[in-house]
Design an enzyme around this catalytic site. Structure first.
Site, PDB file in Angstrom:
ATOM      1  N   ASP A 122       5.397  -5.504   1.960  1.00  0.00           N
ATOM      2  CA  ASP A 122       4.018  -5.566   2.439  1.00  0.00           C
ATOM      3  C   ASP A 122       3.337  -6.760   1.788  1.00  0.00           C
ATOM      4  OD1 ASP A 122       4.232  -3.211   3.953  1.00  0.00           O
ATOM      5  OD2 ASP A 122       3.643  -1.958   2.266  1.00  0.00           O
ATOM      6  N   ASP A 140       3.537  -2.665  10.316  1.00  0.00           N
ATOM      7  CA  ASP A 140       2.496  -1.638  10.183  1.00  0.00           C
ATOM      8  C   ASP A 140       1.350  -1.898  11.162  1.00  0.00           C
ATOM      9  OD1 ASP A 140       3.949  -0.570   8.033  1.00  0.00           O
ATOM     10  OD2 ASP A 140       2.815  -1.735   6.568  1.00  0.00           O
TER      11      ASP A 140
END
Length: 161
Positions: A122, A140
Site C-alpha cells: 500500500d 483497493d
C-alpha cells in the site's frame, strides 16, 4: 468472445497491470526515501506492507490464519465475480460489467501480492494532521469504486421488473 465480456476482461486486466506497476514503482522509489509528500498536510506516498486485510484487519493474527482467510477470501471473491460476470453478461448493463471488472481486477492485484510477496503493498496515504486514513493502493481503489458503482446502479438506475 462477446463484446461485454471483452470489456470485462480488458478492464480487469488493465486494473491488474496498473496496480502491479504502481506497486513496483512504490517499492523502488519509496523504499529508500520512506515517503514523499505530495500535498503537505493531506497526501503522501508512503510504502506500507499490509499483512492483514483491508485497513489492517487481521494484521496481528497468526500467519497461517491470515494466509488461509485472506488468500481464500480473495480467491473466492475474484472467481465468483468473474463467473458471475461471465454467466450474467447478457443481462448485465455495461455499467455493471465495468463495476464487476474493477472488483475482480482489484481482487486479483491484491491476491498476487498476498501469494507471491506475503503482504499487500500500500502507498496512498491521506491524512489531516495526525488523523490518517489507512494506506491503500490502486487495487483497493478499484474494488471500492467498483462496489460503489454496482450499488449505485442497483439502487438508482436498474430497471425493476
Amino acid at each position: 468472445m462477446d463484446k461485454k465480456f471483452t470489456v470485462f476482461l480488458a478492464t480487469a486486466v488493465s486494473v491488474i497491470f496498473l496496480d502491479l506497476f504502481t506497486k513496483e514503482l512504490a517499492v523502488r522509489f519509496l523504499s529508500e526515501t520512506g515517503k514523499v509528500s505530495v500535498i503537505p498536510g493531506f497526501f503522501d506516498l508512503t510504502l506500507v506492507w499490509n499483512r492483514g486485510a483491508a485497513f489492517g484487519i487481521l494484521a496481528e493474527a497468526p500467519e497461517y490464519i491470515r494466509k488461509l482467510v485472506l488468500i481464500g477470501a480473495s480467491s473466492i471473491a475474484a472467481v465468483v465475480t468473474v463467473v458471475y460476470a461471465f454467466v450474467k453478461r447478457n443481462s448485465l448493463s455495461y455499467w455493471e460489467i465495468v463495476s464487476l471488472s474493477l472488483i475482480a481486477g482489484g481482487a486479483v492485484g491484491n491476491l498476487y501480492d498476498r501469494i507471491f510477496i506475503g503482504a499487500v503493498r500500500d502507498f496512498f496515504d491521506f491524512y489531516i494532521k495526525n488523523h490518517h486514513w489507512p494506506a491503500f493502493n490502486v487495487a483497493d481503489s478499484a474494488i471500492s469504486v467498483g462496489i460503489f458503482m454496482f450499488v449505485v446502479y442497483e439502487l438508482f438506475f436498474k430497471k425493476k421488473k
